[in-house]
Write a protein that holds these residues in place. Sequence first.
Motif, PDB file in Angstrom:
ATOM      1  N   LYS A  36      -6.902   9.897  -4.858  1.00  0.00           N
ATOM      2  CA  LYS A  36      -6.421   8.545  -4.547  1.00  0.00           C
ATOM      3  C   LYS A  36      -5.436   8.575  -3.378  1.00  0.00           C
ATOM      4  CE  LYS A  36      -6.413   4.203  -5.627  1.00  0.00           C
ATOM      5  NZ  LYS A  36      -7.548   3.348  -5.364  1.00  0.00           N
ATOM      6  N   LEU A  37      -4.596   9.617  -3.322  1.00  0.00           N
ATOM      7  CA  LEU A  37      -3.651   9.747  -2.206  1.00  0.00           C
ATOM      8  C   LEU A  37      -4.388   9.882  -0.871  1.00  0.00           C
ATOM      9  CD1 LEU A  37      -0.781  12.047  -3.499  1.00  0.00           C
ATOM     10  CD2 LEU A  37      -0.592   9.698  -2.731  1.00  0.00           C
ATOM     11  N   ALA A  38      -5.481  10.634  -0.866  1.00  0.00           N
ATOM     12  CA  ALA A  38      -6.265  10.785   0.367  1.00  0.00           C
ATOM     13  C   ALA A  38      -6.849   9.441   0.801  1.00  0.00           C
ATOM     14  CB  ALA A  38      -7.368  11.811   0.154  1.00  0.00           C
ATOM     15  N   GLU A  39      -7.351   8.670  -0.169  1.00  0.00           N
ATOM     16  CA  GLU A  39      -7.910   7.348   0.153  1.00  0.00           C
ATOM     17  C   GLU A  39      -6.836   6.408   0.693  1.00  0.00           C
ATOM     18  OE1 GLU A  39      -9.729   5.877  -3.399  1.00  0.00           O
ATOM     19  OE2 GLU A  39     -11.179   7.527  -3.503  1.00  0.00           O
ATOM     20  N   ILE A  40      -5.689   6.403   0.035  1.00  0.00           N
ATOM     21  CA  ILE A  40      -4.610   5.509   0.454  1.00  0.00           C
ATOM     22  C   ILE A  40      -4.074   5.918   1.819  1.00  0.00           C
ATOM     23  CG2 ILE A  40      -2.265   4.735  -0.095  1.00  0.00           C
ATOM     24  CD1 ILE A  40      -3.040   4.909  -3.059  1.00  0.00           C
ATOM     25  N   THR A  41      -4.022   7.223   2.088  1.00  0.00           N
ATOM     26  CA  THR A  41      -3.564   7.695   3.391  1.00  0.00           C
ATOM     27  C   THR A  41      -4.472   7.171   4.507  1.00  0.00           C
ATOM     28  OG1 THR A  41      -2.650   9.694   2.396  1.00  0.00           O
ATOM     29  CG2 THR A  41      -3.042   9.756   4.764  1.00  0.00           C
ATOM     30  N   ASP A  42      -5.782   7.203   4.276  1.00  0.00           N
ATOM     31  CA  ASP A  42      -6.716   6.661   5.269  1.00  0.00           C
ATOM     32  C   ASP A  42      -6.492   5.165   5.487  1.00  0.00           C
ATOM     33  OD1 ASP A  42      -7.824   9.170   5.552  1.00  0.00           O
ATOM     34  OD2 ASP A  42      -9.504   8.772   4.195  1.00  0.00           O
ATOM     35  N   GLU A  43      -6.273   4.436   4.392  1.00  0.00           N
ATOM     36  CA  GLU A  43      -6.017   2.998   4.505  1.00  0.00           C
ATOM     37  C   GLU A  43      -4.707   2.731   5.254  1.00  0.00           C
ATOM     38  OE1 GLU A  43      -6.293   1.048   0.676  1.00  0.00           O
ATOM     39  OE2 GLU A  43      -8.081   2.208   0.181  1.00  0.00           O
ATOM     40  N   LEU A  44      -3.698   3.541   4.973  1.00  0.00           N
ATOM     41  CA  LEU A  44      -2.407   3.359   5.646  1.00  0.00           C
ATOM     42  C   LEU A  44      -2.522   3.637   7.140  1.00  0.00           C
ATOM     43  CD1 LEU A  44       0.061   4.871   3.047  1.00  0.00           C
ATOM     44  CD2 LEU A  44       0.006   2.513   3.848  1.00  0.00           C
ATOM     45  N   LYS A  47       0.834  -1.202   0.000  1.00  0.00           N
ATOM     46  CA  LYS A  47       0.000   0.000   0.000  1.00  0.00           C
ATOM     47  C   LYS A  47       0.874   1.259   0.000  1.00  0.00           C
ATOM     48  CE  LYS A  47      -3.856  -0.174   0.013  1.00  0.00           C
ATOM     49  NZ  LYS A  47      -4.826  -0.121  -1.099  1.00  0.00           N
ATOM     50  N   TYR A  48       2.012   1.210   0.703  1.00  0.00           N
ATOM     51  CA  TYR A  48       2.928   2.349   0.710  1.00  0.00           C
ATOM     52  C   TYR A  48       3.568   2.545  -0.669  1.00  0.00           C
ATOM     53  CZ  TYR A  48       6.798   5.419   1.954  1.00  0.00           C
ATOM     54  OH  TYR A  48       7.687   6.466   1.993  1.00  0.00           O
ATOM     55  N   LEU A  49       3.894   1.451  -1.344  1.00  0.00           N
ATOM     56  CA  LEU A  49       4.431   1.555  -2.705  1.00  0.00           C
ATOM     57  C   LEU A  49       3.401   2.190  -3.639  1.00  0.00           C
ATOM     58  CD1 LEU A  49       6.316  -1.843  -3.080  1.00  0.00           C
ATOM     59  CD2 LEU A  49       7.329   0.447  -2.973  1.00  0.00           C
ATOM     60  N   GLU A  50       2.143   1.809  -3.460  1.00  0.00           N
ATOM     61  CA  GLU A  50       1.067   2.406  -4.256  1.00  0.00           C
ATOM     62  C   GLU A  50       0.950   3.900  -3.953  1.00  0.00           C
ATOM     63  OE1 GLU A  50      -3.748   1.792  -4.960  1.00  0.00           O
ATOM     64  OE2 GLU A  50      -2.680   0.461  -3.591  1.00  0.00           O
ATOM     65  N   TYR A  51       1.074   4.264  -2.681  1.00  0.00           N
ATOM     66  CA  TYR A  51       1.047   5.675  -2.269  1.00  0.00           C
ATOM     67  C   TYR A  51       2.169   6.459  -2.949  1.00  0.00           C
ATOM     68  CZ  TYR A  51       1.485   9.762   0.771  1.00  0.00           C
ATOM     69  OH  TYR A  51       1.574  11.050   1.249  1.00  0.00           O
ATOM     70  N   LYS A  52       3.369   5.900  -2.927  1.00  0.00           N
ATOM     71  CA  LYS A  52       4.514   6.571  -3.544  1.00  0.00           C
ATOM     72  C   LYS A  52       4.314   6.754  -5.046  1.00  0.00           C
ATOM     73  CE  LYS A  52       8.660   5.287  -2.386  1.00  0.00           C
ATOM     74  NZ  LYS A  52       9.847   4.546  -1.939  1.00  0.00           N
ATOM     75  N   LYS A  53       3.720   5.757  -5.703  1.00  0.00           N
ATOM     76  CA  LYS A  53       3.475   5.841  -7.149  1.00  0.00           C
ATOM     77  C   LYS A  53       2.509   6.981  -7.468  1.00  0.00           C
ATOM     78  CE  LYS A  53       1.234   3.350 -10.910  1.00  0.00           C
ATOM     79  NZ  LYS A  53       0.264   4.410 -11.141  1.00  0.00           N
ATOM     80  N   PHE A  54       1.395   7.067  -6.729  1.00  0.00           N
ATOM     81  CA  PHE A  54       0.424   8.128  -6.979  1.00  0.00           C
ATOM     82  C   PHE A  54       0.986   9.499  -6.626  1.00  0.00           C
ATOM     83  CE2 PHE A  54      -2.761   4.730  -7.178  1.00  0.00           C
ATOM     84  CZ  PHE A  54      -3.466   5.146  -8.296  1.00  0.00           C
ATOM     85  N   GLU A  55       1.811   9.546  -5.598  1.00  0.00           N
ATOM     86  CA  GLU A  55       2.443  10.814  -5.223  1.00  0.00           C
ATOM     87  C   GLU A  55       3.361  11.304  -6.347  1.00  0.00           C
ATOM     88  OE1 GLU A  55       4.383  12.476  -1.171  1.00  0.00           O
ATOM     89  OE2 GLU A  55       5.342  10.680  -1.978  1.00  0.00           O
ATOM     90  N   GLU A  56       4.145  10.389  -6.886  1.00  0.00           N
ATOM     91  CA  GLU A  56       5.053  10.725  -7.986  1.00  0.00           C
ATOM     92  C   GLU A  56       4.275  11.126  -9.245  1.00  0.00           C
ATOM     93  OE1 GLU A  56       8.080   8.143 -10.609  1.00  0.00           O
ATOM     94  OE2 GLU A  56       8.479   8.089  -8.441  1.00  0.00           O
ATOM     95  N   ASP A  57       3.214  10.379  -9.557  1.00  0.00           N
ATOM     96  CA  ASP A  57       2.387  10.708 -10.722  1.00  0.00           C
ATOM     97  C   ASP A  57       1.745  12.084 -10.577  1.00  0.00           C
ATOM     98  OD1 ASP A  57       3.037   8.275 -11.797  1.00  0.00           O
ATOM     99  OD2 ASP A  57       1.087   7.329 -11.406  1.00  0.00           O
ATOM    100  N   GLY A  58       1.287  12.403  -9.384  1.00  0.00           N
ATOM    101  CA  GLY A  58       0.678  13.714  -9.137  1.00  0.00           C
ATOM    102  C   GLY A  58       1.676  14.844  -9.300  1.00  0.00           C
ATOM    103  N   LYS A  59       2.889  14.631  -8.801  1.00  0.00           N
ATOM    104  CA  LYS A  59       3.922  15.663  -8.935  1.00  0.00           C
ATOM    105  C   LYS A  59       4.311  15.877 -10.393  1.00  0.00           C
ATOM    106  CE  LYS A  59       6.007  15.203  -4.377  1.00  0.00           C
ATOM    107  NZ  LYS A  59       7.189  14.767  -3.618  1.00  0.00           N
ATOM    108  N   SER A  60       4.436  14.791 -11.142  1.00  0.00           N
ATOM    109  CA  SER A  60       4.814  14.936 -12.552  1.00  0.00           C
ATOM    110  C   SER A  60       3.693  15.604 -13.348  1.00  0.00           C
ATOM    111  CB  SER A  60       5.200  13.592 -13.166  1.00  0.00           C
ATOM    112  OG  SER A  60       4.103  12.729 -13.201  1.00  0.00           O
TER     113      SER A  60
END
Length: 122
Positions: free
Chosen positions: A87-95, A47-60
């Motif tokens: 999606k980052l907000a959802e994943i943050t809640d799950e984390l 789930k953290y890897l998924e978070y990092k992917k969406f964070e990177e995609d959002g920044k780019s």
Amino acid sequence: MISKLSGILERFNKLSDMVSDPEIIKDIELWQKYVKERAELEETANKYLEYKKFEEDGKSAEELLKSETDPEMKQMLEDEYYTCKKKLAEITDELKILLLPKDPDDNKNVIIEIRGGAGGEE
């Protein structure tokens, strides 16, 4: 929270390497201990890897949005950026839920006996 997740991911990767080490495989009890620990960390690490992917995609997407001039492309990048934010907000809640301490009794079995009450017809 991010530092704790980074530590979990690092430990997960280390355990993945240790589980495949032939020296550790020889000691079955130690190997089983590492496999169990790795399994407990797997969901959080993924789930953290998924978070990092969406964070990177959002920044780019945000960076590309600043330099884009085509209106259609700009709209597409905005959509992607806001999708990543959502999606980052959802994943943050799950984390947050995954980081809650686990009860050591969760994996134990229990026996429940159900008896009829006094005076009633069962």
